[in-house]
Design a protein around this motif. Structure first.
Motif, PDB file in Angstrom:
ATOM      1  N   ASP A 132     -50.679  45.694  68.847  1.00  0.00           N
ATOM      2  CA  ASP A 132     -49.860  47.128  69.557  1.00  0.00           C
ATOM      3  C   ASP A 132     -49.949  47.100  70.988  1.00  0.00           C
ATOM      4  O   ASP A 132     -49.034  47.227  72.014  1.00  0.00           O
ATOM      5  N   ARG A 133     -51.499  46.958  71.855  1.00  0.00           N
ATOM      6  CA  ARG A 133     -51.703  47.610  72.337  1.00  0.00           C
ATOM      7  C   ARG A 133     -50.828  46.147  74.068  1.00  0.00           C
ATOM      8  O   ARG A 133     -50.757  46.376  74.335  1.00  0.00           O
ATOM      9  N   LEU A 134     -51.063  45.075  73.458  1.00  0.00           N
ATOM     10  CA  LEU A 134     -51.399  44.053  74.517  1.00  0.00           C
ATOM     11  C   LEU A 134     -49.323  44.010  74.508  1.00  0.00           C
ATOM     12  O   LEU A 134     -48.662  44.147  75.158  1.00  0.00           O
ATOM     13  N   ALA A 135     -48.471  44.047  73.585  1.00  0.00           N
ATOM     14  CA  ALA A 135     -47.409  44.206  73.314  1.00  0.00           C
ATOM     15  C   ALA A 135     -47.025  45.896  74.353  1.00  0.00           C
ATOM     16  O   ALA A 135     -46.042  45.083  75.118  1.00  0.00           O
ATOM     17  N   GLU A 163     -38.913  53.309  76.637  1.00  0.00           N
ATOM     18  CA  GLU A 163     -38.694  52.011  77.211  1.00  0.00           C
ATOM     19  C   GLU A 163     -38.959  51.422  76.510  1.00  0.00           C
ATOM     20  O   GLU A 163     -38.894  50.137  76.132  1.00  0.00           O
ATOM     21  N   VAL A 164     -40.824  51.295  76.571  1.00  0.00           N
ATOM     22  CA  VAL A 164     -41.617  50.318  75.974  1.00  0.00           C
ATOM     23  C   VAL A 164     -41.037  50.602  74.198  1.00  0.00           C
ATOM     24  O   VAL A 164     -41.408  48.901  73.392  1.00  0.00           O
ATOM     25  N   ALA A 173     -38.333  50.690  72.938  1.00  0.00           N
ATOM     26  CA  ALA A 173     -37.163  50.173  72.750  1.00  0.00           C
ATOM     27  C   ALA A 173     -37.388  48.368  73.026  1.00  0.00           C
ATOM     28  O   ALA A 173     -36.934  47.671  72.140  1.00  0.00           O
ATOM     29  N   ARG A 174     -38.209  47.783  74.099  1.00  0.00           N
ATOM     30  CA  ARG A 174     -38.617  46.400  74.400  1.00  0.00           C
ATOM     31  C   ARG A 174     -39.715  46.225  73.200  1.00  0.00           C
ATOM     32  O   ARG A 174     -39.087  44.363  73.120  1.00  0.00           O
ATOM     33  N   THR A 175     -40.158  46.861  73.263  1.00  0.00           N
ATOM     34  CA  THR A 175     -41.726  45.964  71.862  1.00  0.00           C
ATOM     35  C   THR A 175     -40.601  46.233  70.751  1.00  0.00           C
ATOM     36  O   THR A 175     -41.241  45.375  69.593  1.00  0.00           O
ATOM     37  N   GLY A 176     -40.352  46.801  70.370  1.00  0.00           N
ATOM     38  CA  GLY A 176     -40.221  47.237  68.655  1.00  0.00           C
ATOM     39  C   GLY A 176     -40.307  47.800  68.403  1.00  0.00           C
ATOM     40  O   GLY A 176     -40.855  47.889  66.556  1.00  0.00           O
ATOM     41  N   LEU A 177     -41.710  48.384  69.002  1.00  0.00           N
ATOM     42  CA  LEU A 177     -42.666  48.922  68.164  1.00  0.00           C
ATOM     43  C   LEU A 177     -41.712  51.123  67.772  1.00  0.00           C
ATOM     44  O   LEU A 177     -41.287  51.213  68.848  1.00  0.00           O
ATOM     45  N   PRO A 178     -42.687  51.187  66.336  1.00  0.00           N
ATOM     46  CA  PRO A 178     -42.354  52.702  66.554  1.00  0.00           C
ATOM     47  C   PRO A 178     -43.001  53.907  67.493  1.00  0.00           C
ATOM     48  O   PRO A 178     -43.611  53.186  68.309  1.00  0.00           O
ATOM     49  N   ALA A 179     -42.270  54.532  67.862  1.00  0.00           N
ATOM     50  CA  ALA A 179     -42.470  55.361  69.190  1.00  0.00           C
ATOM     51  C   ALA A 179     -43.785  56.370  68.965  1.00  0.00           C
ATOM     52  O   ALA A 179     -44.642  56.019  69.550  1.00  0.00           O
ATOM     53  N   ARG A 180     -44.495  57.182  67.353  1.00  0.00           N
ATOM     54  CA  ARG A 180     -45.756  56.512  67.024  1.00  0.00           C
ATOM     55  C   ARG A 180     -47.080  55.766  67.843  1.00  0.00           C
ATOM     56  O   ARG A 180     -47.519  56.125  68.997  1.00  0.00           O
ATOM     57  N   GLN A 181     -46.655  54.344  67.276  1.00  0.00           N
ATOM     58  CA  GLN A 181     -47.427  53.881  68.178  1.00  0.00           C
ATOM     59  C   GLN A 181     -47.685  52.995  69.576  1.00  0.00           C
ATOM     60  O   GLN A 181     -49.074  53.168  69.920  1.00  0.00           O
ATOM     61  N   VAL A 182     -46.497  53.450  70.240  1.00  0.00           N
ATOM     62  CA  VAL A 182     -46.140  53.328  71.490  1.00  0.00           C
ATOM     63  C   VAL A 182     -46.801  54.236  72.025  1.00  0.00           C
ATOM     64  O   VAL A 182     -47.865  54.439  73.385  1.00  0.00           O
ATOM     65  N   VAL A 183     -47.465  55.805  71.555  1.00  0.00           N
ATOM     66  CA  VAL A 183     -47.612  56.691  72.705  1.00  0.00           C
ATOM     67  C   VAL A 183     -49.541  56.725  72.578  1.00  0.00           C
ATOM     68  O   VAL A 183     -50.283  56.327  72.968  1.00  0.00           O
ATOM     69  N   PHE A 220     -48.002  46.791  76.778  1.00  0.00           N
ATOM     70  CA  PHE A 220     -48.918  46.661  78.275  1.00  0.00           C
ATOM     71  C   PHE A 220     -48.348  45.493  78.981  1.00  0.00           C
ATOM     72  O   PHE A 220     -47.758  45.851  80.079  1.00  0.00           O
ATOM     73  N   ALA A 221     -47.784  44.898  78.173  1.00  0.00           N
ATOM     74  CA  ALA A 221     -46.815  43.584  78.738  1.00  0.00           C
ATOM     75  C   ALA A 221     -45.522  44.285  78.871  1.00  0.00           C
ATOM     76  O   ALA A 221     -44.763  43.867  79.937  1.00  0.00           O
ATOM     77  N   ALA A 222     -44.845  44.922  77.641  1.00  0.00           N
ATOM     78  CA  ALA A 222     -43.642  45.730  78.714  1.00  0.00           C
ATOM     79  C   ALA A 222     -44.064  46.225  79.396  1.00  0.00           C
ATOM     80  O   ALA A 222     -42.715  46.562  80.249  1.00  0.00           O
ATOM     81  N   VAL A 223     -44.335  47.504  80.102  1.00  0.00           N
ATOM     82  CA  VAL A 223     -44.915  48.271  81.108  1.00  0.00           C
ATOM     83  C   VAL A 223     -44.958  46.927  82.422  1.00  0.00           C
ATOM     84  O   VAL A 223     -44.253  47.165  83.520  1.00  0.00           O
ATOM     85  N   VAL A 224     -45.674  46.032  82.226  1.00  0.00           N
ATOM     86  CA  VAL A 224     -46.175  44.567  83.371  1.00  0.00           C
ATOM     87  C   VAL A 224     -44.222  44.472  83.527  1.00  0.00           C
ATOM     88  O   VAL A 224     -43.631  44.007  84.645  1.00  0.00           O
ATOM     89  N   LEU A 225     -44.038  44.398  82.662  1.00  0.00           N
ATOM     90  CA  LEU A 225     -42.435  43.737  82.449  1.00  0.00           C
ATOM     91  C   LEU A 225     -41.607  44.321  83.583  1.00  0.00           C
ATOM     92  O   LEU A 225     -39.605  44.798  83.036  1.00  0.00           O
ATOM     93  N   GLY A 226     -41.430  45.916  83.368  1.00  0.00           N
ATOM     94  CA  GLY A 226     -40.363  47.028  83.719  1.00  0.00           C
ATOM     95  C   GLY A 226     -40.443  48.187  82.959  1.00  0.00           C
ATOM     96  O   GLY A 226     -39.859  48.997  83.793  1.00  0.00           O
TER      97      GLY A 226
END
Length: 178
Positions: free
Chosen positions: A14-17, A31-32, A34-44, A19-25
């Motif tokens: 989850d953290r790797l994806a 936005e993170v 949407a790009r990772t497909g992770l639930p908002a709670r896990q992204v936060v 971080f990669a999404a942030v590196v890619l913009g």
């Protein structure tokens, strides 16, 4: 930050994806997600952990990756190669020696007197204190260090690391291991 701590931060998928999404913009949590497909709670949760670890910051409300964290960690904790570790226990002196000495030979003499002095002290250690050497023996030892052995001999004498009288040389300065 230690390199192993950086790896630990990115060890979870989850953290790797994230971080990669942030590196890619991706610049916001939505936005993170949407790009990772992770639930908002896990992204936060991942964003908070990465920010706490020093890999992410917020600039003007946008999430930004701290890519320099990797370079800084490597520079700060880089191991000294085994072949170069034996040059000198003092890291500053070893750094000078690594620049000017390769495979036991001087590649060039430094122009700066302070750096040249470090090189010369290293060479002076090739001579045993209290032993008198004929010029031929001194030249043979110095030739192993550099093709211009006459200049090395002159530098050693000028710096007070060796003394000379009647074609006989002896070590008269520099660091001596006890």
């Amino acid at each position: 930050m230690r390199p192993d701590a950086l790896c630990g931060l990115l060890a979870e998928p989850d953290r790797l994806a994230t971080f990669a999404a942030v590196v890619l913009g991706a610049a916001t949590p939505s936005e993170v997600a949407a790009r990772t497909g992770l639930p908002a709670r896990q992204v936060v949760v991942a964003l908070r952990r990465l920010a706490t670890g020093g890999l992410l910051t917020s600039v003007d409300g946008r999430i930004v990756a701290e890519a320099n964290a990797f370079k800084e960690a490597v520079r700060e904790h880089a191991p000294v190669p085994a072949a170069e570790a034996d040059l000198d226990p003092d890291r500053a002196k070893a750094a000078v020696l690594r620049v000017f000495v390769r495979a036991g030979r001087i590649v060039r003499m430094p122009a700066a007197r302070s750096k040249r002095r470090i090189i010369l002290e290293h060479i002076a250690a090739s001579f045993e204190p209290g032993i008198r050497y004929p010029e031929r023996a001194v030249d043979a030892i110095l030739r192993a260090w550099h093709d211009d052995h006459a200049s090395l001999r002159r530098y050693l004498i000028d710096e007070g690391l060796m003394s000379r009288e009647d074609g006989v040389y002896w070590r008269s300065g520099g660091y001596v291991e006890v």
